[in-house]
Motif scaffolding. Structure first.
Motif, mmCIF file in Angstrom:
data_model
loop_
_atom_site.group_PDB
_atom_site.id
_atom_site.type_symbol
_atom_site.label_atom_id
_atom_site.label_comp_id
_atom_site.label_asym_id
_atom_site.label_seq_id
_atom_site.Cartn_x
_atom_site.Cartn_y
_atom_site.Cartn_z
ATOM 1 N N LEU A 10 0.811 -1.211 0.000
ATOM 2 C CA LEU A 10 0.000 0.000 0.000
ATOM 3 C C LEU A 10 0.850 1.269 0.000
ATOM 4 O O LEU A 10 0.525 2.242 -0.688
ATOM 5 C CB LEU A 10 -0.952 -0.015 1.190
ATOM 6 C CG LEU A 10 -2.019 -1.110 1.140
ATOM 7 C CD1 LEU A 10 -2.855 -1.124 2.404
ATOM 8 C CD2 LEU A 10 -2.923 -0.930 -0.082
ATOM 9 N N CYS A 11 1.928 1.262 0.776
ATOM 10 C CA CYS A 11 2.790 2.455 0.800
ATOM 11 C C CYS A 11 3.595 2.593 -0.493
ATOM 12 O O CYS A 11 3.988 3.698 -0.875
ATOM 13 C CB CYS A 11 3.741 2.391 1.996
ATOM 14 S SG CYS A 11 2.904 2.483 3.592
ATOM 15 N N GLU A 112 -4.325 -2.667 15.321
ATOM 16 C CA GLU A 112 -2.958 -2.171 15.511
ATOM 17 C C GLU A 112 -2.196 -2.148 14.188
ATOM 18 O O GLU A 112 -1.497 -1.171 13.874
ATOM 19 C CB GLU A 112 -2.233 -3.059 16.524
ATOM 20 C CG GLU A 112 -0.808 -2.618 16.794
ATOM 21 C CD GLU A 112 -0.089 -3.530 17.772
ATOM 22 O OE1 GLU A 112 1.108 -3.315 18.024
ATOM 23 O OE2 GLU A 112 -0.732 -4.476 18.297
ATOM 24 N N LYS A 113 -2.332 -3.188 13.404
ATOM 25 C CA LYS A 113 -1.609 -3.259 12.132
ATOM 26 C C LYS A 113 -2.162 -2.255 11.129
ATOM 27 O O LYS A 113 -1.396 -1.650 10.365
ATOM 28 C CB LYS A 113 -1.689 -4.681 11.575
ATOM 29 C CG LYS A 113 -0.923 -5.703 12.419
ATOM 30 C CD LYS A 113 -1.131 -7.116 11.911
ATOM 31 C CE LYS A 113 -0.379 -8.122 12.793
ATOM 32 N NZ LYS A 113 -0.636 -9.523 12.367
ATOM 33 N N ILE A 114 -3.466 -2.064 11.133
ATOM 34 C CA ILE A 114 -4.069 -1.097 10.221
ATOM 35 C C ILE A 114 -3.593 0.315 10.546
ATOM 36 O O ILE A 114 -3.281 1.106 9.653
ATOM 37 C CB ILE A 114 -5.603 -1.190 10.294
ATOM 38 C CG1 ILE A 114 -6.078 -2.494 9.644
ATOM 39 C CG2 ILE A 114 -6.258 0.007 9.605
ATOM 40 C CD1 ILE A 114 -7.555 -2.753 9.794
ATOM 41 N N GLU A 115 -3.521 0.644 11.821
ATOM 42 C CA GLU A 115 -3.043 1.972 12.215
ATOM 43 C C GLU A 115 -1.599 2.186 11.791
ATOM 44 O O GLU A 115 -1.223 3.282 11.356
ATOM 45 C CB GLU A 115 -3.186 2.145 13.728
ATOM 46 C CG GLU A 115 -4.639 2.317 14.177
ATOM 47 C CD GLU A 115 -4.760 2.450 15.680
ATOM 48 O OE1 GLU A 115 -3.854 1.946 16.391
ATOM 49 O OE2 GLU A 115 -5.754 3.046 16.154
ATOM 50 N N LYS A 116 -0.779 1.149 11.884
ATOM 51 C CA LYS A 116 0.615 1.264 11.442
ATOM 52 C C LYS A 116 0.704 1.455 9.938
ATOM 53 O O LYS A 116 1.522 2.247 9.443
ATOM 54 C CB LYS A 116 1.403 0.027 11.872
ATOM 55 C CG LYS A 116 1.683 -0.054 13.361
ATOM 56 C CD LYS A 116 2.504 -1.290 13.702
ATOM 57 C CE LYS A 116 2.800 -1.350 15.195
ATOM 58 N NZ LYS A 116 3.584 -2.571 15.550
ATOM 59 N N ILE A 117 -0.138 0.744 9.204
ATOM 60 C CA ILE A 117 -0.140 0.893 7.749
ATOM 61 C C ILE A 117 -0.522 2.314 7.359
ATOM 62 O O ILE A 117 0.133 2.939 6.513
ATOM 63 C CB ILE A 117 -1.112 -0.128 7.112
ATOM 64 C CG1 ILE A 117 -0.549 -1.544 7.242
ATOM 65 C CG2 ILE A 117 -1.355 0.202 5.633
ATOM 66 C CD1 ILE A 117 -1.501 -2.632 6.788
ATOM 67 N N ARG A 122 0.788 7.726 5.328
ATOM 68 C CA ARG A 122 0.825 9.195 5.383
ATOM 69 C C ARG A 122 2.160 9.718 4.877
ATOM 70 O O ARG A 122 2.211 10.728 4.158
ATOM 71 C CB ARG A 122 0.588 9.686 6.814
ATOM 72 C CG ARG A 122 -0.847 9.646 7.272
ATOM 73 C CD ARG A 122 -1.082 10.570 8.459
ATOM 74 N NE ARG A 122 -0.277 10.195 9.608
ATOM 75 C CZ ARG A 122 -0.664 9.350 10.553
ATOM 76 N NH1 ARG A 122 -1.855 8.797 10.483
ATOM 77 N NH2 ARG A 122 0.119 9.065 11.571
ATOM 78 N N TYR A 123 3.261 9.051 5.262
ATOM 79 C CA TYR A 123 4.580 9.494 4.813
ATOM 80 C C TYR A 123 4.738 9.305 3.305
ATOM 81 O O TYR A 123 5.362 10.131 2.624
ATOM 82 C CB TYR A 123 5.668 8.721 5.559
ATOM 83 C CG TYR A 123 5.668 8.949 7.058
ATOM 84 C CD1 TYR A 123 5.462 10.220 7.581
ATOM 85 C CD2 TYR A 123 5.872 7.900 7.946
ATOM 86 C CE1 TYR A 123 5.454 10.439 8.953
ATOM 87 C CE2 TYR A 123 5.864 8.098 9.318
ATOM 88 C CZ TYR A 123 5.658 9.375 9.818
ATOM 89 O OH TYR A 123 5.653 9.584 11.184
ATOM 90 N N VAL A 169 -7.794 10.485 -0.257
ATOM 91 C CA VAL A 169 -6.838 10.048 0.773
ATOM 92 C C VAL A 169 -6.667 11.077 1.876
ATOM 93 O O VAL A 169 -6.010 10.797 2.894
ATOM 94 C CB VAL A 169 -5.448 9.707 0.173
ATOM 95 C CG1 VAL A 169 -5.561 8.627 -0.872
ATOM 96 C CG2 VAL A 169 -4.756 10.946 -0.379
ATOM 97 N N GLN A 170 -7.252 12.263 1.730
ATOM 98 C CA GLN A 170 -7.026 13.333 2.702
ATOM 99 C C GLN A 170 -7.408 12.965 4.140
ATOM 100 O O GLN A 170 -6.808 13.507 5.082
ATOM 101 C CB GLN A 170 -7.739 14.615 2.275
ATOM 102 C CG GLN A 170 -9.241 14.506 2.171
ATOM 103 C CD GLN A 170 -9.912 15.848 1.908
ATOM 104 O OE1 GLN A 170 -9.516 16.877 2.459
ATOM 105 N NE2 GLN A 170 -10.926 15.843 1.049
ATOM 106 N N PRO A 171 -8.368 12.041 4.402
ATOM 107 C CA PRO A 171 -8.688 11.718 5.800
ATOM 108 C C PRO A 171 -7.503 11.182 6.614
ATOM 109 O O PRO A 171 -7.543 11.244 7.849
ATOM 110 C CB PRO A 171 -9.785 10.652 5.670
ATOM 111 C CG PRO A 171 -10.471 10.988 4.395
ATOM 112 C CD PRO A 171 -9.357 11.429 3.486
ATOM 113 N N ILE A 172 -6.467 10.679 5.968
ATOM 114 C CA ILE A 172 -5.323 10.179 6.741
ATOM 115 C C ILE A 172 -4.615 11.321 7.473
ATOM 116 O O ILE A 172 -3.847 11.076 8.414
ATOM 117 C CB ILE A 172 -4.309 9.425 5.850
ATOM 118 C CG1 ILE A 172 -3.720 10.361 4.792
ATOM 119 C CG2 ILE A 172 -4.951 8.206 5.215
ATOM 120 C CD1 ILE A 172 -2.653 9.713 3.932
#
Length: 372
Positions: A10-11, A112-117, A122-123, A169-172
């Motif tokens: 995804l990143c 937890e994994k979704i939040e890390k993704i 975002r970066y 994607v702006q909600p991130i």
């Protein structure tokens, strides 16, 4: 290992084409996604899945209908031409990639994994925003637009698609913090410079959806008034900004072609093989709902609406900051589908897959907690 696979997939999506530069941007990005998904799928044989405690009947029945209609027309065309009709099969294969993405997400990801993704995503998007600045300054040496010219197109090849991508994607970045605020400012500057009506409308709609779901009534009301004022001003000041760009003429032409199969459709991919010529070759209807109706009939459209209704019905049962972000992204994806062919572009469709699949992951986790 599978979590790292999702993270890289995804990143890396905005930059996937760099690995397959001999293909055009859209196909190179698609190849990156499919190879990444293949690796994740193979890793699933080496790692035990989580217990799945959630059903998705609408998606199952929609997939069955899409497969049956497509397979029927694939067989009809094969028996006539004695050649494999790949343009009918490949769109269904692309859809199956989404189904695999969905199942793998539910079986191996959690909150937890979704939040890390999303954190690392975002970066990746922030890097894309800076890259867009370089493109605007004509300092880009890697990406050209699909037109072949050096222009502001991000890594998706088209200014309008870039604006739509950034809009959903702006909600991130909807979180307190200077970096998030500055990222949103830069993101919106790029959307405005891109000059896309669909990007502006969808971007405003996504922000309003997020505000209403957060139950911030004052800001939601102010935002609604501002959005209406902005759209009205643009419509009056720049009368050519909101044009159909021959879409209406195309839909009229396509309706005449597909009206004899309006109930069942002609199978996924059938729109692109009709060779519609209207100031150029149109492979997509620039409205995913219209194209789906043509390819899978009204039955397919009803099943899709069922999938969407079930998604947002489930979302209303457990609203958190994370689920609101995911639902806002998916809402934007669904809205953008009215103006373009975002489900046929891997960078954009990957956001739709993420918003849809990850919400079901979180609901599955809730169901597992309730079982204990």
């Amino acid at each position: 290992m599978i979590f790292k696979g999702f993270l890289i997939l995804l990143c890396g999506m905005p930059w996937g084409h760099l690995l397959f530069r001999k293909a055009d941007i859209w196909h190179g990005t698609g190849h990156f996604f499919q190879v990444g998904l293949l690796i994740i799928f193979c890793l699933s044989f080496l790692e035990k899945p989580r217990y799945v405690q959630i059903l998705n009947k609408p998606l199952g029945i929609f997939t069955l209908w899409a497969g049956l209609v497509t397979s029927y027309w694939w067989f009809v065309l094969f028996t006539k031409a004695q050649q494999y009709p790949l343009k009918i099969f490949l769109p269904f294969f692309n859809f199956l990639c989404f189904v695999w993405f969905y199942k793998l997400s539910i079986e191996y990801l959690d909150k937890e994994k979704i939040e890390k993704i999303l954190k690392w995503f975002r970066y990746s998007i922030l890097l894309l925003l800076f890259y867009c600045v370089l493109q605007y300054l004509r300092l880009d040496e890697f990406f050209n637009g699909m037109s072949g010219h050096d222009e502001l197109v991000g890594t998706i090849g088209n200014a309008s698609h870039l604006a739509g991508y950034l809009a959903i994607v702006q909600p991130i970045y909807f979180k307190k913090g200077l970096i998030n605020i500055l990222s949103l400012v830069l993101l919106w500057l790029i959307i405005l410079i891109a000059g896309s009506a669909s990007g502006i409308v969808v971007g405003l709609a996504v922000a309003l959806f997020w505000l209403f779901m957060q139950k911030d009534k004052i800001w939601a009301l102010l935002g609604s008034i501002s959005a209406f004022g902005i759209i009205t001003f643009i419509g009056i000041k720049y009368s050519q900004f909101f044009t159909s760009s021959h879409r209406i003429e195309l839909w009229q032409l396509a309706f005449k072609t597909f009206k004899n199969h309006l109930i069942t459709g002609l199978g996924l991919g059938s729109f692109g093989v009709q060779n519609f010529q209207l100031g150029g070759h149109w492979r997509h209807a620039h409205n995913e709902y219209f194209q789906l109706s043509a390819e899978l009939g009204l039955v397919g459209l009803v099943l899709l609406i069922w999938c969407l209704r079930e998604y947002f019905r489930m979302f209303r049962t457990f609203k958190t900051d994370l689920t609101i972000k995911l639902a806002s992204m998916f809402f934007g994806f669904c809205l953008l589908a009215m103006f373009t062919f975002n489900a046929h572009l891997w960078m954009l469709s990957s956001i739709g897959m993420t918003g849809y699949s990850f919400l079901y992951c979180l609901k599955n986790e809730v169901n597992l907690e309730n079982q204990t």
